[in-house]
Design a protein around this motif. Structure first.
Motif, mmCIF file in Angstrom:
data_model
loop_
_atom_site.group_PDB
_atom_site.id
_atom_site.type_symbol
_atom_site.label_atom_id
_atom_site.label_comp_id
_atom_site.label_asym_id
_atom_site.label_seq_id
_atom_site.Cartn_x
_atom_site.Cartn_y
_atom_site.Cartn_z
ATOM 1 N N SER A 530 -16.770 105.920 17.180
ATOM 2 C CA SER A 530 -16.030 105.908 18.444
ATOM 3 C C SER A 530 -15.737 107.309 18.974
ATOM 4 C CB SER A 530 -14.739 105.095 18.312
ATOM 5 O OG SER A 530 -13.924 105.580 17.269
ATOM 6 N N GLY A 531 -15.394 108.247 18.089
ATOM 7 C CA GLY A 531 -15.151 109.609 18.539
ATOM 8 C C GLY A 531 -16.387 110.269 19.115
ATOM 9 N N PRO A 532 -17.485 110.336 18.359
ATOM 10 C CA PRO A 532 -18.709 110.929 18.905
ATOM 11 C C PRO A 532 -19.247 110.172 20.130
ATOM 12 C CG PRO A 532 -18.818 110.854 16.514
ATOM 13 C CD PRO A 532 -17.588 110.084 16.910
ATOM 14 N N THR A 533 -19.071 108.847 20.153
ATOM 15 C CA THR A 533 -19.529 108.078 21.312
ATOM 16 C C THR A 533 -18.758 108.487 22.562
ATOM 17 O OG1 THR A 533 -20.228 106.170 20.001
ATOM 18 C CG2 THR A 533 -19.709 105.763 22.310
ATOM 19 N N ALA A 534 -17.447 108.632 22.427
ATOM 20 C CA ALA A 534 -16.636 109.036 23.581
ATOM 21 C C ALA A 534 -17.064 110.402 24.096
ATOM 22 C CB ALA A 534 -15.159 109.048 23.192
ATOM 23 N N ARG A 535 -17.343 111.314 23.181
ATOM 24 C CA ARG A 535 -17.768 112.661 23.574
ATOM 25 C C ARG A 535 -19.111 112.605 24.312
ATOM 26 N NH1 ARG A 535 -15.177 117.269 24.012
ATOM 27 N NH2 ARG A 535 -14.510 117.511 21.835
ATOM 28 N N ALA A 536 -20.065 111.861 23.766
ATOM 29 C CA ALA A 536 -21.387 111.783 24.396
ATOM 30 C C ALA A 536 -21.325 111.030 25.715
ATOM 31 C CB ALA A 536 -22.370 111.103 23.444
ATOM 32 N N ALA A 537 -20.518 109.972 25.777
ATOM 33 C CA ALA A 537 -20.428 109.176 27.005
ATOM 34 C C ALA A 537 -19.850 109.992 28.154
ATOM 35 C CB ALA A 537 -19.575 107.933 26.754
ATOM 36 N N GLU A 538 -18.928 110.894 27.847
ATOM 37 C CA GLU A 538 -18.396 111.784 28.879
ATOM 38 C C GLU A 538 -19.509 112.612 29.510
ATOM 39 O OE1 GLU A 538 -15.442 114.312 27.308
ATOM 40 O OE2 GLU A 538 -14.055 112.685 26.804
ATOM 41 N N LYS A 539 -20.421 113.079 28.676
ATOM 42 C CA LYS A 539 -21.512 113.917 29.181
ATOM 43 C C LYS A 539 -22.482 113.093 30.030
ATOM 44 C CE LYS A 539 -21.173 117.129 25.297
ATOM 45 N NZ LYS A 539 -21.840 117.704 24.099
ATOM 46 N N VAL A 540 -22.716 111.841 29.635
ATOM 47 C CA VAL A 540 -23.560 110.974 30.464
ATOM 48 C C VAL A 540 -22.889 110.742 31.809
ATOM 49 C CG1 VAL A 540 -24.570 108.682 30.686
ATOM 50 C CG2 VAL A 540 -24.659 109.863 28.484
ATOM 51 N N ALA A 541 -21.575 110.561 31.792
ATOM 52 C CA ALA A 541 -20.842 110.378 33.046
ATOM 53 C C ALA A 541 -20.951 111.614 33.932
ATOM 54 C CB ALA A 541 -19.374 110.062 32.747
ATOM 55 N N GLN A 542 -20.844 112.792 33.325
ATOM 56 C CA GLN A 542 -20.992 114.024 34.104
ATOM 57 C C GLN A 542 -22.378 114.103 34.732
ATOM 58 O OE1 GLN A 542 -20.072 117.160 31.334
ATOM 59 N NE2 GLN A 542 -18.009 116.368 30.937
ATOM 60 N N ALA A 543 -23.375 113.650 34.000
ATOM 61 C CA ALA A 543 -24.731 113.640 34.533
ATOM 62 C C ALA A 543 -24.840 112.703 35.728
ATOM 63 C CB ALA A 543 -25.724 113.225 33.448
ATOM 64 N N ARG A 544 -24.210 111.539 35.638
ATOM 65 C CA ARG A 544 -24.244 110.582 36.751
ATOM 66 C C ARG A 544 -23.563 111.163 37.990
ATOM 67 N NH1 ARG A 544 -25.830 105.501 35.810
ATOM 68 N NH2 ARG A 544 -26.133 104.849 33.651
ATOM 69 N N PHE A 545 -22.408 111.777 37.777
ATOM 70 C CA PHE A 545 -21.700 112.356 38.928
ATOM 71 C C PHE A 545 -22.544 113.461 39.576
ATOM 72 C CE2 PHE A 545 -17.574 111.132 36.632
ATOM 73 C CZ PHE A 545 -17.470 109.945 37.356
ATOM 74 N N ALA A 546 -23.165 114.270 38.729
ATOM 75 C CA ALA A 546 -23.977 115.359 39.264
ATOM 76 C C ALA A 546 -25.191 114.824 40.034
ATOM 77 C CB ALA A 546 -24.437 116.270 38.122
ATOM 78 N N ALA A 547 -25.778 113.751 39.533
ATOM 79 C CA ALA A 547 -26.995 113.220 40.145
ATOM 80 C C ALA A 547 -26.722 112.362 41.369
ATOM 81 C CB ALA A 547 -27.772 112.404 39.113
ATOM 82 N N PHE A 548 -25.629 111.594 41.330
ATOM 83 C CA PHE A 548 -25.416 110.571 42.360
ATOM 84 C C PHE A 548 -24.106 110.715 43.119
ATOM 85 C CE2 PHE A 548 -27.847 108.378 38.878
ATOM 86 C CZ PHE A 548 -29.089 108.459 39.499
#
Length: 692
Positions: A530-548
């Motif tokens: 859960s800890g590493p998933t939360a960290r990685a998911a934040e980065k995926v979210a940042q990618a989505r915001f940057a792209a879309f």
């Protein structure tokens, strides 16, 4: 149908999810937060005049109850929701002599309205962005330390803003899988009483065969009332009741609390969901349903008390089946891979962004591989421990509260502040019937499945069972505990761990003996998954915001959302399904046998019913489980129904939205009004709703 409507996709059922885009929402797609609702888009699409004042009024009339949604519909605290959202209350108020599930709950006066044990109601008052503060708390940390730091700062924000006031709830909610955080502040009511519920057969006419289908002929509606200091709450901000049916093509809005969606998960996360989580969910829900059905045939009383649990399991099984069918559909997964590849390509094309976020998709793939190894122990010993047993839940709650209270405040886990413990005490003091037969079934099932999955020779299984069988151990624990008594729960909650160990309560002793292992399993899960998933998911979210960009809706999190759509049927394989059913169709559909048996009062008063009244209708709104009971609202802000289901195609809700096929199913206020007037003869409620 139900608050368990944690819906997912089912391409086998006709979903065309291959058209789903990776980014910005299509028209009528999305469960939007109230602070990011696309007002202009909606007004341009429908020619409506929605504005901030309209949103504020709707938000202030929306109500979150346990597992469901609802709305204020009078100035005296009257709340509209679904029958299946209050059936547990109806069951709690019933006994062997008074079966209100079968006969309905219809008090003649307001003074006869009775409190629903454990029910709460919350109305959202404030939304505050706290993203920067939450993200800063995890800087430089990993694993369990990351989880604990994030939990601590969220707890601090909640405590600062609610100041231990029992009339308030403060909740820091994660959006976009960790890309944004917001504080949601609610006005909370603990005294919630049942004002009206129809006969179960009227609310669930058609049973499981009609569930997730349309046409429907169900009066899935009920009324609660908010009380404070023994008096009904004054609620001037409420939705106006409109007793007229909507028209084809009319814009409609659903305000509620969708439970959970997985539209933003990565492919690796979906694959483990498909390969591990869903199969176990299907197997266990199916087997437990069989055990409960077998028990329900043993006596009339057994049948009464098992109605709601069986209903929930049948609903869950159908949902899990839909989820599994989608995740095993090659075309659906291929589309998900294409969408993920597109997003990753956009990141790769931006060197600065790529350097900032790294490769979170690769990180999640590695995390999911580790999660697969840890999942079964985590599920059986911690996440699903005790299955559905209320008594086990009481025991574990008391044991863990005692352990945390013994620590300095700064070292406690999130959720165990002094204010949290005070709230816990009030919850444990709630008087509610405990069905010991069901408790034994639940505990026996959990213990036997844990032994089966983790094996007889597993040290943790041996610690759980000792030399007893699952059946004998469950019987001893349920028969020997006094945790069904709220006064005894209060006494135990005040004890230290040492005092609990000497209490003589077998269920408390059982939890104490096994809790260190369960918490160690949880800590390992947090550190590895859960800890590493939360960290990685934040980065995926940042990618989505940057792209879309930011004009996106987040996954559902049982937080207040607003969806928009229109009253509209659909066409599937050449068959047109109209948007409306009529009350006359109920009588035509009735066969005299279950589940198409008329409710007694509907049968007795058939001559009085206006059969041209619109009963249920469908719309293109994007909803999911937790939306049950949500008000369906017209552009004037009037309530015209209560959402209670989706059609079979909407089983795609967890993974995507198909505007051609997905439909929300709603019981109309026109039908509720007709039933109150000519079937159940409830003039006081009609007067309160402003209906002549």
């Amino acid at each position: 149908m139900s608050s368990r409507f944690l819906v997912a996709a089912a391409s086998v059922l006709g979903l065309s999810l291959a058209a789903m885009p990776a980014a910005p929402a299509k028209a009528e797609e999305g469960m939007w937060t109230f602070d990011n609702f696309p007002i202009q888009t909606v007004n341009d699409l429908y020619g409506t005049r929605i504005d901030q004042a309209w949103l504020d009024k709707v938000r202030g009339a929306a109500v979150r109850i346990n597992g469901c949604s609802a709305s204020l519909v009078s100035g005296q605290g009257l709340v509209l929701t679904n029958h299946h959202c209050v059936i547990s209350c109806v069951n709690d108020l019933s006994d062997a002599q008074n079966d209100y599930v079968k006969n309905g709950w219809m008090p003649a006066t307001r003074e006869e309205e009775r409190q629903c044990p454990g029910q709460t109601a919350e109305i959202l008052t404030d939304i505050v962005d706290v993203t920067d503060r939450v993200l800063a708390a995890g800087e430089g940390l990993e694993g369990a330390a990351f989880v604990q730091a994030r939990g601590a700062v969220q707890q601090a924000i909640q405590t600062e803003n609610c100041n231990n006031d029992p009339k308030l709830t403060c909740q820091v909610i994660s959006f976009y899988r960790g890309g944004r955080y917001a504080l949601y502040k609610f006005r909370k009511y603990d005294d919630v009483r049942l004002a009206f519920a129809p006969e179960f057969q009227a609310a669930f006419f058609g049973g499981d065969p009609d569930n997730f289908n349309f046409p429907r002929y169900a009066l899935d509606a009920g009324f609660l009332r908010l009380y404070e200091n023994g008096r009904p709450v004054s609620t001037p901000n409420h939705l106006t009741w409109n007793a007229n049916a909507p028209t084809e093509g009319e814009p409609v809005f659903v305000a509620g609390n969708p439970g959970s969606t997985s539209r933003l998960l990565t492919v690796s996360q979906l694959e483990r969901l498909r390969d591990q989580t869903m199969p176990i969910n299907l197997i266990q829900s199916s087997e437990l349903r069989g055990r409960l059905q077998q028990y329900s045939f043993t006596s009339e009383e057994a049948g009464r008390i098992s109605v709601d649990p069986i209903f929930g399991l049948e609903n869950s099984f159908k949902v899990f089946y839909g989820q599994e069918q989608t995740l095993t559909d090659a075309a659906f997964m291929a589309t998900k891979r294409e969408q993920e590849a597109e997003l990753r390509a956009r990141v790769a094309a931006d060197p600065a962004l790529a350097q900032r976020i790294g490769d979170p998709w690769g990180d999640l793939t590695r995390i999911e591989a580790q999660a697969a190894d840890l999942f079964l122990p985590y599920r059986q010993l911690e996440a699903s421990a005790g299955q559905r047993s209320a008594l086990y839940g009481f025991a574990r709650t008391i044991v863990r509260a005692s352990k945390e209270r013994a620590k300095p405040v700064a070292e406690r886990r999130a959720g165990y502040s002094d204010a949290d413990l005070a709230t816990l005490g009030r919850r444990l003091a709630t008087v509610a019937p405990i069905e010991t037969d069901l408790e034994q079934i639940y505990l026996t099932f959990w213990l036997s499945k844990t032994r089966e999955y983790l094996t007889v020779d597993n040290a943790d299984v041996q610690r759980l069972l000792g030399r007893e069988s699952p059946e004998a151990l469950a019987s001893r624990l349920v028969e020997g505990t006094r945790l069904a008594d709220p006064a005894r729960r209060a006494e135990l909650l005040a004890m230290t761990p040492e005092q609990l160990a000497a209490s003589g309560d077998p269920l408390i002793e059982f939890v104490l003996r096994n809790d260190d292992v369960a918490q160690a399993v949880r800590a390992s899960w947090e550190a590895t998954v859960s800890g590493p998933t939360a960290r990685a998911a934040e980065k995926v979210a940042q990618a989505r915001f940057a792209a879309f960009g930011d004009n996106q809706y987040p996954d559902a999190t049982f937080s207040l959302r607003l969806s928009y759509g229109q009253v509209k049927g659909w066409t599937y394989r050449g068959t047109e399904v109209p948007a409306f059913t009529y009350m006359g169709g109920l009588y035509e559909r009735a066969t005299g046998s279950q589940p198409f048996l008329l409710a007694e009062q509907f049968a007795a008063r058939e001559a009085d019913v206006n059969k041209q009244t619109v009963y249920d209708f469908v719309s293109t709104n994007d909803i999911i489980g937790g939306n049950s009971g949500s008000p369906v609202i017209n552009a004037r802000g009037e309530v015209i129904g209560a959402a209670f289901d989706g059609n079979i195609h909407s089983l795609g809700g967890a993974f995507g939205y198909d505007g051609e096929l997905n439909r929300t199913v709603t019981v109309s206020t026109a039908a509720i009004t007709e039933a109150l007037r000519n079937v159940y003869r409830q003039p006081r409620l009609l007067e309160e709703l402003g209906v002549e």
